[in-house]
Design a protein around this motif. Structure first.
Motif, short mmCIF file in Angstrom:
data_model
loop_
_atom_site.label_atom_id
_atom_site.label_comp_id
_atom_site.label_asym_id
_atom_site.label_seq_id
_atom_site.Cartn_x
_atom_site.Cartn_y
_atom_site.Cartn_z
N THR A 1 0.83 -1.20 0.00
CA THR A 1 0.00 0.00 0.00
C THR A 1 0.86 1.24 0.00
OG1 THR A 1 -0.15 0.03 2.40
CG2 THR A 1 -1.91 -1.10 1.23
N ALA A 2 0.33 2.33 -0.54
CA ALA A 2 1.00 3.62 -0.52
C ALA A 2 -0.04 4.69 -0.28
CB ALA A 2 1.72 3.87 -1.84
N TRP A 3 0.39 5.82 0.22
CA TRP A 3 -0.48 6.93 0.55
C TRP A 3 -0.81 7.72 -0.71
CZ3 TRP A 3 -3.16 8.34 4.71
CH2 TRP A 3 -3.62 9.64 4.80
N CYS A 4 -2.09 7.87 -1.03
CA CYS A 4 -2.53 8.70 -2.16
C CYS A 4 -2.63 10.13 -1.67
CB CYS A 4 -3.87 8.22 -2.71
SG CYS A 4 -4.51 9.31 -4.00
N ALA A 5 -1.83 11.02 -2.25
CA ALA A 5 -1.81 12.41 -1.82
C ALA A 5 -3.07 13.16 -2.24
CB ALA A 5 -0.58 13.11 -2.41
N TRP A 6 -3.83 12.63 -3.18
CA TRP A 6 -5.02 13.34 -3.65
C TRP A 6 -6.23 13.07 -2.76
CZ3 TRP A 6 -0.84 13.08 -6.51
CH2 TRP A 6 -0.56 14.14 -7.37
N HIS A 7 -6.54 11.80 -2.48
CA HIS A 7 -7.69 11.55 -1.60
C HIS A 7 -7.28 11.34 -0.15
CE1 HIS A 7 -6.95 7.12 -2.13
NE2 HIS A 7 -7.51 7.05 -0.93
N GLU A 8 -5.97 11.40 0.10
CA GLU A 8 -5.40 11.31 1.45
C GLU A 8 -5.79 10.03 2.17
OE1 GLU A 8 -6.30 15.06 3.33
OE2 GLU A 8 -4.72 16.05 2.21
N GLY A 9 -5.51 8.92 1.51
CA GLY A 9 -5.77 7.61 2.08
C GLY A 9 -4.84 6.58 1.45
N PHE A 10 -4.75 5.40 2.07
CA PHE A 10 -3.92 4.33 1.55
C PHE A 10 -4.60 3.61 0.41
CE2 PHE A 10 -2.06 5.03 5.69
CZ PHE A 10 -0.70 4.97 5.40
N SER A 11 -3.81 3.12 -0.54
CA SER A 11 -4.35 2.40 -1.68
C SER A 11 -3.30 1.43 -2.22
CB SER A 11 -4.73 3.38 -2.79
OG SER A 11 -5.11 2.68 -3.96
N VAL A 12 -3.77 0.28 -2.68
CA VAL A 12 -2.87 -0.69 -3.32
C VAL A 12 -2.62 -0.32 -4.78
CG1 VAL A 12 -3.48 -2.58 -1.77
CG2 VAL A 12 -4.74 -2.28 -3.91
N THR A 13 -3.36 0.64 -5.32
CA THR A 13 -3.19 1.04 -6.72
C THR A 13 -2.38 2.31 -6.87
OG1 THR A 13 -5.25 2.34 -6.79
CG2 THR A 13 -5.41 -0.02 -7.32
N ALA A 14 -1.84 2.85 -5.77
CA ALA A 14 -1.09 4.11 -5.84
C ALA A 14 0.22 3.93 -6.60
CB ALA A 14 -0.81 4.63 -4.43
N ARG A 15 0.53 4.89 -7.46
CA ARG A 15 1.75 4.91 -8.24
C ARG A 15 2.33 6.32 -8.17
NH1 ARG A 15 0.64 0.43 -7.78
NH2 ARG A 15 0.20 -1.14 -9.33
N PRO A 16 3.64 6.48 -8.34
CA PRO A 16 4.22 7.83 -8.32
C PRO A 16 3.82 8.62 -9.56
CG PRO A 16 5.92 6.17 -8.77
CD PRO A 16 4.65 5.43 -8.49
N VAL A 17 3.48 9.89 -9.33
CA VAL A 17 3.15 10.83 -10.40
C VAL A 17 3.85 12.14 -10.09
CG1 VAL A 17 0.89 9.80 -10.90
CG2 VAL A 17 1.04 11.66 -9.28
N GLN A 18 4.07 12.94 -11.12
CA GLN A 18 4.69 14.25 -10.90
C GLN A 18 3.57 15.29 -10.87
OE1 GLN A 18 7.94 15.15 -13.46
NE2 GLN A 18 8.63 16.82 -12.15
N ALA A 19 3.50 16.02 -9.78
CA ALA A 19 2.48 17.05 -9.60
C ALA A 19 2.85 18.30 -10.40
CB ALA A 19 2.33 17.39 -8.12
N ALA A 20 1.90 19.22 -10.52
CA ALA A 20 2.11 20.45 -11.28
C ALA A 20 3.27 21.28 -10.73
CB ALA A 20 0.83 21.28 -11.28
N ASP A 21 3.53 21.17 -9.41
CA ASP A 21 4.63 21.93 -8.81
C ASP A 21 5.98 21.25 -8.99
OD1 ASP A 21 4.45 19.81 -7.05
OD2 ASP A 21 4.04 21.04 -5.28
N GLY A 22 6.01 20.10 -9.66
CA GLY A 22 7.25 19.38 -9.92
C GLY A 22 7.58 18.31 -8.88
N ALA A 23 6.87 18.31 -7.77
CA ALA A 23 7.10 17.31 -6.73
C ALA A 23 6.52 15.96 -7.15
CB ALA A 23 6.47 17.75 -5.42
N VAL A 24 7.11 14.89 -6.65
CA VAL A 24 6.60 13.55 -6.93
C VAL A 24 5.77 13.09 -5.74
CG1 VAL A 24 7.24 11.14 -7.36
CG2 VAL A 24 8.53 12.99 -8.44
#
Length: 62
Positions: A19-42
């Motif tokens: 599991t990983a923390w989804c920064a968008w819905h602020e919860g754990f998920s087994v489908t979470a993958r790294p993405v680059q946000a508009a501010d350049g942060a991953v």
């Protein structure tokens, strides 16, 4: 029966293996993958949030 929008949300990392923390819905998920946000942060985003916000994973599992 109500189906959860975000699978494997739980109280913490013990919610499941891989599991990983989804920064968008602020919860754990087994489908979470790294993405680059508009501010350049991953950050991690789950499948539902990637689809909802048109986010592209940095890497996809093969």
């Amino acid at each position: 029966m109500h189906q959860p929008t975000h699978p494997s949300q739980g109280p913490g990392p013990a919610a499941g293996i891989g599991t990983a923390w989804c920064a968008w819905h602020e919860g754990f998920s087994v489908t979470a993958r790294p993405v680059q946000a508009a501010d350049g942060a991953v950050h991690f985003a789950c499948l539902s949030c990637r689809e909802a916000y048109s986010l592209t994973p940095l890497t996809d599992p093969s």
